[in-house]
Design a protein around this motif. Structure first.
Motif, short mmCIF file in Angstrom:
data_model
loop_
_atom_site.label_atom_id
_atom_site.label_comp_id
_atom_site.label_asym_id
_atom_site.label_seq_id
_atom_site.Cartn_x
_atom_site.Cartn_y
_atom_site.Cartn_z
N PRO A 79 0.86 -1.18 0.00
CA PRO A 79 0.00 0.00 0.00
C PRO A 79 0.91 1.24 0.00
O PRO A 79 1.94 1.25 0.68
N GLU A 80 0.55 2.24 -0.78
CA GLU A 80 1.45 3.39 -0.89
C GLU A 80 0.71 4.70 -0.98
O GLU A 80 -0.49 4.74 -1.28
N ALA A 81 1.43 5.78 -0.73
CA ALA A 81 0.92 7.15 -0.82
C ALA A 81 1.95 7.99 -1.54
O ALA A 81 3.15 7.68 -1.51
N GLY A 82 1.49 9.06 -2.18
CA GLY A 82 2.42 9.92 -2.90
C GLY A 82 1.79 11.26 -3.21
O GLY A 82 0.67 11.56 -2.79
N LEU A 83 2.51 12.05 -3.98
CA LEU A 83 2.04 13.36 -4.40
C LEU A 83 2.36 13.54 -5.87
O LEU A 83 3.54 13.54 -6.26
N ALA A 84 1.33 13.66 -6.70
CA ALA A 84 1.52 13.90 -8.13
C ALA A 84 1.60 15.41 -8.35
O ALA A 84 0.71 16.15 -7.95
N MET A 85 2.70 15.84 -8.96
CA MET A 85 2.95 17.28 -9.15
C MET A 85 3.24 17.57 -10.61
O MET A 85 4.05 16.88 -11.22
N GLY A 86 2.56 18.58 -11.16
CA GLY A 86 2.84 19.01 -12.52
C GLY A 86 1.59 19.05 -13.37
O GLY A 86 0.50 18.70 -12.93
N PRO A 87 1.74 19.48 -14.63
CA PRO A 87 0.59 19.52 -15.53
C PRO A 87 0.18 18.12 -15.97
O PRO A 87 0.89 17.15 -15.75
N ARG A 88 -0.96 18.02 -16.63
CA ARG A 88 -1.51 16.72 -17.02
C ARG A 88 -0.55 15.91 -17.90
O ARG A 88 -0.44 14.71 -17.75
N GLY A 89 0.19 16.50 -18.76
CA GLY A 89 1.07 15.77 -19.68
C GLY A 89 2.38 15.30 -19.08
O GLY A 89 3.03 14.40 -19.60
N PHE A 90 2.80 15.90 -17.96
CA PHE A 90 4.06 15.50 -17.32
C PHE A 90 3.97 15.73 -15.83
O PHE A 90 3.87 16.86 -15.38
N LYS A 91 3.98 14.66 -15.07
CA LYS A 91 3.90 14.76 -13.61
C LYS A 91 5.11 14.09 -12.99
O LYS A 91 5.57 13.05 -13.45
N VAL A 92 5.61 14.70 -11.93
CA VAL A 92 6.63 14.09 -11.09
C VAL A 92 5.89 13.50 -9.91
O VAL A 92 5.01 14.15 -9.33
#
Length: 158
Positions: free
Chosen positions: A88-101
């Motif tokens: 099980p994991e958690a994270g943070l998607a950062m950036g515009p729709r076409g490129f996320k870190v």
């Protein structure tokens, strides 16, 4: 410190405010794994994962939760090391729709043949979502019986 706390709260608020647009993103990956049993013994092999992440693909910042199953196979010259873990994991998607870190972390539970036992551990990783379907993911997996596995995965998001 107050500014740092404000930034964290703002990021979480951004991620949770658009919860109506959140969706499960299912993925599968294959990759190259390295098993680090000690500093002098680096063993390359293969790994595969299957899982999902729930986040808002359109938001600039979106908190993510999900789960994956990791399986790896590493030949070490005398035997084959394999393992399978639920994470099980958690994270943070950062950036515009076409490129996320996508930095992410999780808790591992599963079986590893190198210690011939059920084990637990932690996972940490950094993914780069490119376009609608492709992710390049760098992850490291540490089991609490002192073994590291690192992986570079090509991930396909459905």
């Amino acid at each position: 410190m107050k500014k740092f706390l404000f930034v964290i709260v703002a990021i979480v608020a951004f991620g949770l405010s658009a919860s109506a647009q959140r969706q499960n993103v299912v993925y599968a990956s294959i990759g190259v794994a390295n098993r680090w049993l000690d500093i002098a013994a680096i063993h390359p092999g293969a790994d595969a994962t299957v899982g999902f992440r729930n986040y808002n693909r359109d938001a600039a910042f979106s908190f993510s939760y999900g789960a994956e199953v990791l399986g790896y196979w590493v030949p070490d010259g005398t035997s084959n090391i394999f393992g399978i873990y639920a994470i099980p994991e958690a994270g943070l998607a950062m950036g515009p729709r076409g490129f996320k870190v996508f930095p992410h972390t999780g808790f591992m539970m599963g079986y590893g043949s190198d210690f011939n036992t059920f084990g637990t551990g932690i996972k940490s990783g950094l993914g780069f979502d490119i376009g609608q379907h492709v992710t390049l993911d760098f992850s490291s997996y540490y089991t609490f019986n002192n073994a590291w596995t690192s992986a570079l995965n090509f991930m396909w998001r459905f």
